[in-house]
Write a protein that holds these residues in place. Structure first.
Motif, short mmCIF file in Angstrom:
data_model
loop_
_atom_site.label_atom_id
_atom_site.label_comp_id
_atom_site.label_asym_id
_atom_site.label_seq_id
_atom_site.Cartn_x
_atom_site.Cartn_y
_atom_site.Cartn_z
N GLU A 24 29.33 4.92 6.48
CA GLU A 24 29.77 6.33 6.51
C GLU A 24 31.18 6.48 5.94
N ALA A 25 32.01 5.47 6.12
CA ALA A 25 33.37 5.51 5.54
C ALA A 25 33.27 5.54 4.02
N GLU A 26 32.37 4.72 3.49
CA GLU A 26 32.19 4.71 2.04
C GLU A 26 31.64 6.05 1.55
N LYS A 27 30.65 6.58 2.27
CA LYS A 27 30.08 7.90 1.91
C LYS A 27 31.14 8.99 1.97
N ALA A 28 32.07 8.85 2.91
CA ALA A 28 33.14 9.85 3.07
C ALA A 28 34.17 9.76 1.95
N GLY A 29 34.10 8.69 1.16
CA GLY A 29 35.02 8.54 0.03
C GLY A 29 36.28 7.77 0.35
N ALA A 30 36.25 6.97 1.43
CA ALA A 30 37.42 6.12 1.75
C ALA A 30 37.60 5.10 0.62
N ASP A 31 38.85 4.75 0.35
CA ASP A 31 39.14 3.74 -0.68
C ASP A 31 38.95 2.33 -0.12
N GLY A 32 39.10 2.22 1.20
CA GLY A 32 38.99 0.91 1.82
C GLY A 32 38.57 0.98 3.27
N LEU A 33 38.29 -0.18 3.83
CA LEU A 33 37.96 -0.31 5.24
C LEU A 33 39.01 -1.19 5.89
N GLU A 34 39.18 -1.02 7.19
CA GLU A 34 39.94 -1.98 7.98
C GLU A 34 38.98 -2.45 9.05
N LEU A 35 38.89 -3.78 9.24
CA LEU A 35 38.01 -4.31 10.28
C LEU A 35 38.66 -5.55 10.90
N ASP A 36 38.11 -5.97 12.05
CA ASP A 36 38.69 -7.06 12.82
C ASP A 36 37.69 -8.19 12.96
N VAL A 37 38.16 -9.43 12.88
CA VAL A 37 37.23 -10.56 13.01
C VAL A 37 37.64 -11.54 14.10
N GLN A 38 36.61 -12.11 14.73
CA GLN A 38 36.78 -13.17 15.74
C GLN A 38 35.66 -14.19 15.51
N LEU A 39 35.73 -15.29 16.27
CA LEU A 39 34.70 -16.33 16.12
C LEU A 39 33.86 -16.45 17.38
N THR A 40 32.55 -16.65 17.18
CA THR A 40 31.65 -16.93 18.31
C THR A 40 31.81 -18.40 18.71
N LYS A 41 31.14 -18.75 19.80
CA LYS A 41 31.16 -20.12 20.31
C LYS A 41 30.72 -21.13 19.27
N ASP A 42 29.72 -20.71 18.43
CA ASP A 42 29.21 -21.63 17.40
C ASP A 42 29.84 -21.39 16.03
N GLY A 43 31.03 -20.71 16.03
CA GLY A 43 31.84 -20.64 14.82
C GLY A 43 31.43 -19.61 13.78
N GLU A 44 30.63 -18.61 14.17
CA GLU A 44 30.28 -17.53 13.23
C GLU A 44 31.37 -16.46 13.27
N ILE A 45 31.66 -15.86 12.10
CA ILE A 45 32.67 -14.80 12.04
C ILE A 45 31.99 -13.47 12.33
N VAL A 46 32.42 -12.82 13.42
CA VAL A 46 31.85 -11.52 13.79
C VAL A 46 32.93 -10.45 13.75
N VAL A 47 32.48 -9.21 13.54
CA VAL A 47 33.39 -8.08 13.36
C VAL A 47 33.48 -7.31 14.68
N ILE A 48 34.58 -7.52 15.39
CA ILE A 48 34.81 -6.85 16.68
C ILE A 48 36.30 -6.88 16.96
N HIS A 49 36.83 -5.84 17.59
CA HIS A 49 38.28 -5.73 17.78
C HIS A 49 38.79 -6.50 19.00
N ASP A 50 38.20 -6.24 20.17
CA ASP A 50 38.74 -6.84 21.40
C ASP A 50 38.29 -8.28 21.55
N GLU A 51 39.09 -9.04 22.28
CA GLU A 51 38.71 -10.44 22.58
C GLU A 51 37.47 -10.48 23.47
N LYS A 52 37.29 -9.40 24.26
CA LYS A 52 36.09 -9.29 25.11
C LYS A 52 35.15 -8.25 24.53
N VAL A 53 33.87 -8.38 24.83
CA VAL A 53 32.87 -7.45 24.28
C VAL A 53 32.71 -6.20 25.15
#
Length: 242
Positions: A24-53
């Motif tokens: 929806e950000a892209e549809k709205a015409g944003a030039d960019g996104l800001e997102l946050d990444v953390q790692l799961t127990k098995d080392g996958e990069i997931v997009v979430i802001h807080d340390e807790k879910v």
């Protein structure tokens, strides 16, 4: 012209850090996104802001204690009708192949020192050929200096909550091409001096009309906002200027 980065996607209207918010950000015409990444127990990069879910999903506990398979079962759209998984960074990059949008990746490694996070993120950026469309930022400045050392071709930008004396000198000293300050922490004069010294300025999180006017008026490099539609509407008033 000031760029508009959608903070955690179009988070004013859609569940933050979900694929819906990014699309929806892209549809709205944003030039960019800001997102946050953390790692799961098995080392996958997931997009979430807080340390807790807890706040943003149907689950409870630390991101680092979930396997990727487990975290994908959670609903990241708590308030909405549609179930949304927590995205992986791979999913975001797959989608970015279909557009030209920029992406500011914030490494959430200030409280939890995720082992190998920088290498994993950089490896993916290179694999998808996105080095010129990504900015890596973090409140952990040691981490972004490390990113610069292992991938000097990818732009870095330290995040700040407080004001800092001559931020362009600091940015140059750590080889960062930009700074991402809290919008209220620095004066127009400091922002202008920083940009005149060749350092991009992308303040966060700019949601009030008055703050948007202030930053468009000084032709700030970019703003990071929850509401790209409102930002575009206000930016239009400044596009006519020579």
């Amino acid at each position: 012209m000031t760029q508009i980065f959608a903070h955690r996607g179009y988070s004013a209207l859609f569940a933050e850090n979900t694929m819906s918010a990014f699309l929806e950000a892209e549809k709205a015409g944003a030039d960019g996104l800001e997102l946050d990444v953390q790692l799961t127990k098995d080392g996958e990069i997931v997009v979430i802001h807080d340390e807790k879910v807890d706040r943003t999903s149907s689950g409870t506990g630390f991101v680092k204690d979930f396997s990727f398979k487990e975290i994908r079962k959670l609903n990241a759209n708590k308030k909405g009708v549609k179930k949304e998984p927590i995205p992986s960074l791979i999913e975001v990059f797959e989608w970015m192949k279909s557009n030209k949008i920029m992406c500011n990746i914030e490494l959430k490694n200030g409280l939890i020192p995720y082992e190998g996070m920088e290498e994993k993120v950089i490896e993916l950026i290179r694999k998808y050929g996105l080095s010129d469309r990504i900015i890596i930022s973090s409140f952990n400045h040691y981490s972004i200096v490390y990113c610069y050392r292992i991938a000097p071709e990818i732009e870095t930008a330290p995040l700040f909550i407080e004001g800092i004396y001559m931020p362009w000198i600091y940015a140059q000293s750590i080889r960062a091409k930009g700074i991402h300050p809290k919008h209220s922490a620095m004066s127009d004069n400091i922002f202008i001096n920083t940009m005149e010294n060749g350092i991009a300025v992308r303040p966060y999180t700019v949601n009030k009309d008055t703050d948007m006017h202030r930053l468009f008026n000084i032709n700030c490099t970019a703003i990071i906002t929850d509401d790209p539609i409102k930002a575009k509407r206000i930016r239009k008033q400044y596009e006519k200027r020579p």
